[in-house]
Write an enzyme that holds these catalytic residues in place. Structure first.
Site, mmCIF file in Angstrom:
data_model
loop_
_atom_site.group_PDB
_atom_site.id
_atom_site.type_symbol
_atom_site.label_atom_id
_atom_site.label_comp_id
_atom_site.label_asym_id
_atom_site.label_seq_id
_atom_site.Cartn_x
_atom_site.Cartn_y
_atom_site.Cartn_z
ATOM 1 N N LYS A 117 44.154 36.815 51.318
ATOM 2 C CA LYS A 117 44.669 37.930 52.141
ATOM 3 C C LYS A 117 43.871 38.067 53.442
ATOM 4 C CE LYS A 117 44.219 41.159 48.935
ATOM 5 N NZ LYS A 117 43.773 40.409 47.745
ATOM 6 N N ARG A 143 48.201 48.703 46.171
ATOM 7 C CA ARG A 143 48.091 47.807 45.021
ATOM 8 C C ARG A 143 48.744 48.408 43.787
ATOM 9 N NH1 ARG A 143 42.576 45.051 46.829
ATOM 10 N NH2 ARG A 143 42.814 43.077 45.774
ATOM 11 N N ARG A 146 33.145 31.060 47.124
ATOM 12 C CA ARG A 146 33.185 31.923 48.308
ATOM 13 C C ARG A 146 31.814 32.578 48.539
ATOM 14 N NH1 ARG A 146 37.691 36.572 48.945
ATOM 15 N NH2 ARG A 146 36.751 37.548 47.116
ATOM 16 N N ARG A 187 29.823 37.885 46.606
ATOM 17 C CA ARG A 187 30.259 39.227 46.227
ATOM 18 C C ARG A 187 30.008 39.447 44.745
ATOM 19 N NH1 ARG A 187 36.136 40.279 48.799
ATOM 20 N NH2 ARG A 187 36.415 41.113 46.723
ATOM 21 N N ARG A 198 39.742 40.728 37.126
ATOM 22 C CA ARG A 198 40.525 41.123 38.301
ATOM 23 C C ARG A 198 41.910 40.496 38.264
ATOM 24 N NH1 ARG A 198 36.801 39.254 43.074
ATOM 25 N NH2 ARG A 198 38.256 40.275 44.471
HETATM 26 P P1 AMP Z 1 39.540 42.854 47.789
HETATM 27 O O1 AMP Z 1 38.506 42.735 48.862
HETATM 28 O O2 AMP Z 1 40.906 43.164 48.325
HETATM 29 O O3 AMP Z 1 39.550 41.666 46.850
HETATM 30 O O4 AMP Z 1 39.111 44.122 46.891
HETATM 31 C C1 AMP Z 1 37.884 44.138 46.198
HETATM 32 C C2 AMP Z 1 37.899 45.196 45.099
HETATM 33 O O5 AMP Z 1 38.059 46.500 45.679
HETATM 34 C C3 AMP Z 1 39.055 45.063 44.110
HETATM 35 O O6 AMP Z 1 38.752 44.170 43.062
HETATM 36 C C4 AMP Z 1 39.189 46.504 43.602
HETATM 37 O O7 AMP Z 1 38.159 46.814 42.681
HETATM 38 C C5 AMP Z 1 38.907 47.306 44.871
HETATM 39 N N1 AMP Z 1 40.150 47.576 45.625
HETATM 40 C C6 AMP Z 1 40.510 47.065 46.839
HETATM 41 N N2 AMP Z 1 41.697 47.544 47.237
HETATM 42 C C7 AMP Z 1 42.101 48.400 46.260
HETATM 43 C C8 AMP Z 1 43.251 49.207 46.075
HETATM 44 N N3 AMP Z 1 44.246 49.249 46.979
HETATM 45 N N4 AMP Z 1 43.325 49.956 44.936
HETATM 46 C C9 AMP Z 1 42.337 49.954 44.021
HETATM 47 N N5 AMP Z 1 41.228 49.204 44.131
HETATM 48 C C10 AMP Z 1 41.104 48.434 45.228
#
Ligand code: AMP
Length: 179
Positions: free
Chosen positions: A8, A82, A116, A149, A160
């Protein structure tokens, strides 16, 4: 939209090279709250650490603030909404014009995420296979140390991705019906 590790952030960066838009990454906002040790960051951390979604109420507070700040601007949301509740919230704030759904096999994602590395202060992302840093372990721009991370560890990645399966088809169906 797309599961963790589907690219993304990378796809968003490429789109921004060609279009005048603001990149609003929900994950980046959450990580900034965690880094700054805000109330919301402290609440969110226990979920991101386990690879679980942060509860909708908390996400609603974070994203409502960010989207309202950019009302009437062009933006590209990354990682939000999400869940169906978040999609309903977005519809009430500023409905999106288009949705991009990244469809990548999970085996590819697991391989990608374990390789990553990031420069946490800037959010720059490296992949040991296809976009490695010039010097191993160091950021190309600042020379500072790269980190992994917390949620890119194999056990957390599995969690996840399982979570993603539970809601992805519902949300994709929702957007297919309204856009
Ligand atoms: P990402 O950087 O998009 O992979 O997000 C990292 C983590 O942040 C995810 O695994 C969730 O724990 C949390 N997160 C990010 N976006 C959302 C969302 N829209 N709703 C709930 N948790 C989120």
């Amino acid at each position: 939209m797309g599961p963790a590790g589907s690219g993304k952030g990378t796809v968003a960066t490429r789109i921004l090279d060609h279009f005048d838009m603001r990149h609003l990454s929900c994950g980046d906002f959450i990580r900034a709250h965690i880094r700054d040790n805000t109330d919301m960051g402290r609440q969110a951390r226990q979920f991101t650490q386990k690879g679980e979604l942060v509860p909708d109420d908390l996400i609603a507070k974070i994203m409502t603030e960010e989207i309202k700040k950019r009302h009437n601007q062009n933006w590209l949301l990354d990682g939000f909404p999400r869940t169906e509740k978040q999609a309903a919230l977005l519809d009430s704030l500023d409905p999106p014009d288009s949705v991009i759904d990244l469809d990548v096999p999970f085996s590819v994602i697991v391989d990608r995420l374990t390789k990553r590395w990031i420069h946490a202060p800037s959010g720059r992302v490296y992949n040991l296979d296809f976009s490695p840093p010039k010097q191993p372990g160091l950021d190309d721009v600042t020379g500072e140390l790269l980190t992994q991370r917390e949620d890119d560890k194999p056990e957390v990645i599995k969690q996840r991705l399982q979570g993603y399966h539970a809601w992805e088809s519902k949300l994709a169906d929702y957007y297919r019906s309204v856009i």
